[in-house]
Scaffold this motif. Structure first.
Motif, PDB file in Angstrom:
ATOM      1  N   SER A 421       0.634  -1.385  -0.061  1.00 16.48           N
ATOM      2  CA  SER A 421       0.023  -0.063   0.188  1.00 16.48           C
ATOM      3  C   SER A 421       0.825   1.190   0.170  1.00 16.48           C
ATOM      4  O   SER A 421       2.083   1.197   0.049  1.00 16.48           O
ATOM      5  CB  SER A 421      -0.966   0.009   1.158  1.00 16.48           C
ATOM      6  N   ILE A 422       0.194   2.416   0.117  1.00 12.24           N
ATOM      7  CA  ILE A 422       0.840   3.846   0.080  1.00 12.24           C
ATOM      8  C   ILE A 422       0.075   4.354   1.233  1.00 12.24           C
ATOM      9  O   ILE A 422      -0.975   4.137   1.533  1.00 12.24           O
ATOM     10  CB  ILE A 422       0.872   4.685  -1.080  1.00 12.24           C
ATOM     11  N   ASN A 423       0.936   4.954   2.045  1.00 16.59           N
ATOM     12  CA  ASN A 423       0.515   5.857   3.359  1.00 16.59           C
ATOM     13  C   ASN A 423       1.541   6.769   3.652  1.00 16.59           C
ATOM     14  O   ASN A 423       2.524   7.171   2.823  1.00 16.59           O
ATOM     15  CB  ASN A 423       0.449   4.642   4.482  1.00 16.59           C
ATOM     16  N   LEU A 424       1.379   7.456   4.703  1.00 18.22           N
ATOM     17  CA  LEU A 424       2.120   8.783   5.281  1.00 18.22           C
ATOM     18  C   LEU A 424       2.749   8.484   6.565  1.00 18.22           C
ATOM     19  O   LEU A 424       2.986   9.225   7.252  1.00 18.22           O
ATOM     20  CB  LEU A 424       1.438   9.905   5.171  1.00 18.22           C
ATOM     21  N   GLU A 425       3.192   7.013   6.856  1.00 13.11           N
ATOM     22  CA  GLU A 425       3.628   6.901   8.045  1.00 13.11           C
ATOM     23  C   GLU A 425       4.801   7.570   8.329  1.00 13.11           C
ATOM     24  O   GLU A 425       5.270   8.026   9.588  1.00 13.11           O
ATOM     25  CB  GLU A 425       3.912   5.266   8.335  1.00 13.11           C
ATOM     26  N   ASP A 426       5.918   7.629   7.290  1.00 14.01           N
ATOM     27  CA  ASP A 426       7.080   8.285   7.545  1.00 14.01           C
ATOM     28  C   ASP A 426       7.040   9.600   6.552  1.00 14.01           C
ATOM     29  O   ASP A 426       8.059   9.965   5.754  1.00 14.01           O
ATOM     30  CB  ASP A 426       7.961   7.518   7.165  1.00 14.01           C
ATOM     31  N   GLY A 427       5.796  10.139   6.664  1.00  8.12           N
ATOM     32  CA  GLY A 427       5.802  11.482   5.914  1.00  8.12           C
ATOM     33  C   GLY A 427       5.631  11.195   4.415  1.00  8.12           C
ATOM     34  O   GLY A 427       5.201  10.218   4.040  1.00  8.12           O
ATOM     35  N   ASP A 451      -0.706   8.257   9.101  1.00  2.79           N
ATOM     36  CA  ASP A 451       0.368   9.344   8.914  1.00  2.79           C
ATOM     37  C   ASP A 451       1.281   9.359  10.021  1.00  2.79           C
ATOM     38  O   ASP A 451       1.639   8.357  10.614  1.00  2.79           O
ATOM     39  CB  ASP A 451      -0.491  10.910   8.844  1.00  2.79           C
ATOM     40  N   GLU A 452       2.050  10.331  10.112  1.00  2.65           N
ATOM     41  CA  GLU A 452       3.152  10.439  10.907  1.00  2.65           C
ATOM     42  C   GLU A 452       2.740  10.290  12.499  1.00  2.65           C
ATOM     43  O   GLU A 452       3.613   9.864  13.203  1.00  2.65           O
ATOM     44  CB  GLU A 452       4.059  11.713  11.039  1.00  2.65           C
ATOM     45  N   GLU A 453       1.629  10.329  12.768  1.00  3.46           N
ATOM     46  CA  GLU A 453       0.884  10.353  14.120  1.00  3.46           C
ATOM     47  C   GLU A 453       0.499   8.727  14.462  1.00  3.46           C
ATOM     48  O   GLU A 453       0.171   8.519  15.533  1.00  3.46           O
ATOM     49  CB  GLU A 453      -0.213  11.178  14.327  1.00  3.46           C
ATOM     50  N   GLY A 454       0.516   8.027  13.558  1.00  4.17           N
ATOM     51  CA  GLY A 454      -0.121   6.785  13.357  1.00  4.17           C
ATOM     52  C   GLY A 454      -1.214   6.393  12.720  1.00  4.17           C
ATOM     53  O   GLY A 454      -1.575   6.907  11.790  1.00  4.17           O
ATOM     54  N   GLN A 455      -1.787   5.077  13.131  1.00  2.48           N
ATOM     55  CA  GLN A 455      -3.017   4.778  12.124  1.00  2.48           C
ATOM     56  C   GLN A 455      -3.989   5.586  12.699  1.00  2.48           C
ATOM     57  O   GLN A 455      -4.497   5.859  13.815  1.00  2.48           O
ATOM     58  CB  GLN A 455      -3.343   3.389  12.806  1.00  2.48           C
ATOM     59  N   ALA A 456      -4.726   6.347  11.666  1.00  2.98           N
ATOM     60  CA  ALA A 456      -6.019   7.202  12.014  1.00  2.98           C
ATOM     61  C   ALA A 456      -7.070   6.504  12.521  1.00  2.98           C
ATOM     62  O   ALA A 456      -7.695   5.320  12.144  1.00  2.98           O
ATOM     63  CB  ALA A 456      -6.306   7.855  10.682  1.00  2.98           C
ATOM     64  N   ASP A 487      -8.207   2.604   2.189  1.00  2.00           N
ATOM     65  CA  ASP A 487      -8.542   1.582   3.519  1.00  2.00           C
ATOM     66  C   ASP A 487      -8.461   2.626   4.695  1.00  2.00           C
ATOM     67  O   ASP A 487      -7.708   2.947   5.174  1.00  2.00           O
ATOM     68  CB  ASP A 487      -7.453   0.553   3.729  1.00  2.00           C
ATOM     69  N   MET A 488      -9.989   2.722   4.976  1.00  2.00           N
ATOM     70  CA  MET A 488     -10.226   3.750   6.081  1.00  2.00           C
ATOM     71  C   MET A 488      -9.911   2.943   7.704  1.00  2.00           C
ATOM     72  O   MET A 488     -10.053   3.604   8.754  1.00  2.00           O
ATOM     73  CB  MET A 488     -11.686   4.217   6.189  1.00  2.00           C
ATOM     74  N   LEU A 489      -9.344   1.922   7.372  1.00  2.00           N
ATOM     75  CA  LEU A 489      -8.679   1.078   8.632  1.00  2.00           C
ATOM     76  C   LEU A 489      -9.975   0.641   9.559  1.00  2.00           C
ATOM     77  O   LEU A 489     -10.757   1.754   9.936  1.00  2.00           O
ATOM     78  CB  LEU A 489      -7.691   1.981   9.395  1.00  2.00           C
ATOM     79  N   THR A 490      -9.599  -0.666  10.068  1.00  2.00           N
ATOM     80  CA  THR A 490     -10.644  -0.871  11.119  1.00  2.00           C
ATOM     81  C   THR A 490      -9.822  -1.570  12.233  1.00  2.00           C
ATOM     82  O   THR A 490      -8.874  -2.418  11.883  1.00  2.00           O
ATOM     83  CB  THR A 490     -11.782  -2.058  10.753  1.00  2.00           C
ATOM     84  N   PHE A 491     -10.349  -1.674  13.566  1.00  2.00           N
ATOM     85  CA  PHE A 491      -9.648  -2.180  14.627  1.00  2.00           C
ATOM     86  C   PHE A 491     -10.443  -3.276  15.150  1.00  2.00           C
ATOM     87  O   PHE A 491     -11.621  -3.414  15.405  1.00  2.00           O
ATOM     88  CB  PHE A 491      -9.391  -1.232  15.369  1.00  2.00           C
TER      89      PHE A 491
END
Length: 635
Positions: A421-427, A451-456, A487-491
């Motif tokens: 996937s793509i994400n902004l975990e490390d900016g 993002d840089e703060e973690g999983q939304a 992927d709006m993520l679920t927990f």
């Protein structure tokens, strides 16, 4: 619209050049540029005289792979340059400001197909780079990647052209034209929908077409599909009928009148923009077609295309008519013990069988994730993708956190893959490395709201990350919105922590909002995460109910084990309502939906696995099923 002549090879053969004409390289048509250029000039001149707007260069096989058979591979760039200059001189005899003429630099498929393992990406791409450099240096007007039999070979050639455009600071129009055999597919089995999905995703391509192999009669339905669905202008170059052997010689039986009749249908009824001719067509064929068709303005092209991915064989739209897009999750080294064992044993047959199992269970697309602690991911993905690309019919999702693994996989794949996937975990560090690869290879992408703060976790956070990714991927890198699957993520809901109780609701609301706020994009979800840690029977129910709620909210795709999803009508009412209470956190003073839901499954066992069911069958029944499934494991 334009008329373009491409039967250089068949016309050369009809003139029966001598070994002396070939300069000692008998059968190497491209070498005639050096040894007998006047023969080529006469052919090209005859088509311009007939009224053609564009004529091919004699460079169909002028690449390193083919030239190696004649020991002249070090002359690829030189001969392509000479050929472009040679056809350019003939073009200039006819071109005027009022009626400009064009030269087409033809780039053929060569003799080695990468999807069959004949040659690897890096070797083939350099061969095409050399050819492209020579054609551009010689002043060619248009590059035509033609008679494509393998979509991976097509993508390699187009990637090479893109490289050379950047290297030489040049940009020419590019035609990509596939060959549909009498079987109704390309040589390796790709249908026209699959080819269009793959080629539409590549920015280098300006015009998409079909040429060679058959006459126009056999092309009609393929042309119809292409003309109705391609956003780009359409190029159609049939042979002069199916070839016949007469008195030991190849003949093409289609008359000029019949050729003209079909080209009129292709242009007037279907909307082709370039009426071309391939093997066996003559100046007389073009004279008849030009007289019959004239030069009308091309029809308007569709402005949108159905967002989809593709394998080497078929195209699969992201939006399913009667279902969600099922992404099979069982080829995942982290989530599947069975797959992990196959990975460690390097059992390619077992992985292919697992892919076929998932297809039989209802998957539309297959996720492949080989990342595992202590192993190099690139060799593993190469090992399995090589087998799956030809032995599994469904498109693949390449799932990895490592950029080299994704690049290795994309270099092997002829269809339109999905990158997960793509994400902004490390900016922006990793996403800006992945997006150029995704664009180059024409892939779609799963975008995780991290993002840089973690999983939304909350809705606004999820949407904030989605907007950032959309701006980078679509606005900066030019991705199609439809090729982004958020992927709006679920927990997990089974832990009972207070801060997790509302996560499922946040996910559902985020799905609704992203579809509204970022129109044209799609959504995907790893559904089984919602039930992580629960008993298998409870997981099946919660996954099934949560998936139904997500689809109602607008979910397009789900990464699931299709066999483990149950229709709501087959779930007992008490379990169904308890699952909904848990998802929507309907706690009351004397009622905790989590405790109630868990209590319903205290004595419930999961249904036996399919393998266990099959093992209980008599031997002859097991053999019969193995034959049907194509499964050779343990025979």
């Amino acid at each position: 619209m334009l008329f373009a002549a491409g039967p250089i090879g068949s016309t050369i053969l009809s003139l029966k050049p001598t070994p002396e004409d070939y300069g000692g390289l008998d059968g190497c048509n491209e070498y005639l540029t050096v040894s007998k250029p006047e023969l080529l000039e006469g052919i090209q001149r005859s088509f311009y005289e007939a009224g053609c707007d564009a004529v091919d260069s004699a460079t169909f096989g002028a690449n390193r792979v083919v030239f190696a058979e004649y020991d002249i591979e070090d002359r690829v760039r030189e001969i392509n340059r000479l050929a472009a200059e040679q056809v350019g001189r003939v073009r200039d005899e006819f071109s005027t400001p009022e009626w400009p003429r064009y030269s087409l630099g033809t780039i053929g498929p060569g003799t080695k197909l990468p999807s069959l393992g004949h040659i690897d990406y890096d070797e083939l791409v350099e061969s095409y780079r050399e050819q492209t450099r020579g054609l551009i240096e010689g002043g060619i007007d248009v590059l035509k990647v033609e008679t494509c039999q393998d979509l991976l070979q097509t993508k390699v050639a187009l990637g090479a052209i893109e490289d050379v455009f950047g290297e030489m600071d040049a940009r020419l129009p590019v035609i990509a034209s596939v060959t549909i055999e009498t079987t109704g597919t390309m040589l390796l089995g790709s249908d026209i929908a699959c080819a269009l999905t793959t080629l539409e995703a590549l920015d280098t391509v300006d015009i998409i077409g079909i040429n060679c192999a058959t006459g126009p009669e056999q092309m009609v339905e393929h042309v119809r599909y292409l003309a109705q669905n391609s956003r780009r202008p359409v190029f159609i170059g049939p042979n002069a009928g199916l070839p016949e052997i007469r008195d030991g010689e190849t003949c093409y039986p289609l008359t000029p009148e019949a050729f003209a009749r079909y080209q009129r249908i292709f242009v007037e009824e279907m909307g082709a923009s370039i009426a071309a001719g391939c093997c066996g067509t003559t100046p007389e064929h073009f004279e008849a077609a030009i007289a019959a068709v004239g030069r009308p303005r091309p029809k308007a092209r569709p402005e949108t295309i159905e967002a989809a991915c593709s394998s080497l064989y078929t195209s699969v739209p992201f939006e399913q008519d009667t279902s969600f897009l099922v992404v099979g999750e069982r080829m995942n080294a982290t989530g599947s013990r069975a797959f992990r064992e196959l990975l460690l044993e390097e059992d390619t047959e077992g992985v292919v069988a697992l892919a076929r199992d998932q297809a039989a269970e209802g998957a539309h697309v297959l996720d492949l994730m080989v990342d595992y602690v202590g192993r190099e991911g690139a060799p593993d993905v190469e090992r399995f993708a090589r087998e799956l690309r030809t032995q599994a019919t469904l498109p693949l999702v390449f799932d990895s956190t490592e950029v080299p693994v994704i690049e290795t996989a994309l270099k092997l794949y002829g269809g339109k893959a999905v990158v997960n996937s793509i994400n902004l975990e490390d900016g922006e560090r990793k996403i800006t490395r992945l997006l150029p690869l995704i664009k180059r290879f024409g892939a779609a992408a799963v975008a995780l709201v991290i993002d840089e703060e973690g999983q939304a976790r909350d809705v606004d956070w999820k949407l904030r990350v989605a907007h950032r990714i959309h701006e980078i991927a679509v606005d900066r890198y030019g991705m199609e919105p439809g090729d982004l699957l958020f992927d709006m993520l679920t927990f997990p809901l089974g832990g009972g922590q207070e801060d997790l109780r509302g996560d499922a609701m946040a996910t559902l609301e985020a799905i609704r909002r992203v579809k509204t706020e970022l129109p044209g994009t799609h959504t995907i979800l790893g559904v089984s995460n919602v039930s992580f840690g629960l008993k298998p029977a409870a997981r099946r129910v919660l996954n099934s109910v949560f998936l139904a709620e997500a689809v109602e909210a607008g979910l397009d795709a789900a990464i699931v084990n299709a066999r483990q999803i149950r229709p709501l009508s087959r779930i007992p009412e008490a379990q169904l309502e308890a699952a909904r209470d848990l998802i929507y956190d309907r706690r009351r003073e004397d009622y905790d939906p989590l405790i109630h839901f868990l209590s319903l499954f205290e004595d419930v066992e999961a249904a036996p696995k399919r393998a266990e069911e099959q093992a209980a069958l008599p031997v002859d029944e097991r053999l019969k099923q193995r034959i049907i499934d194509g499964d050779r494991r343990g025979l």
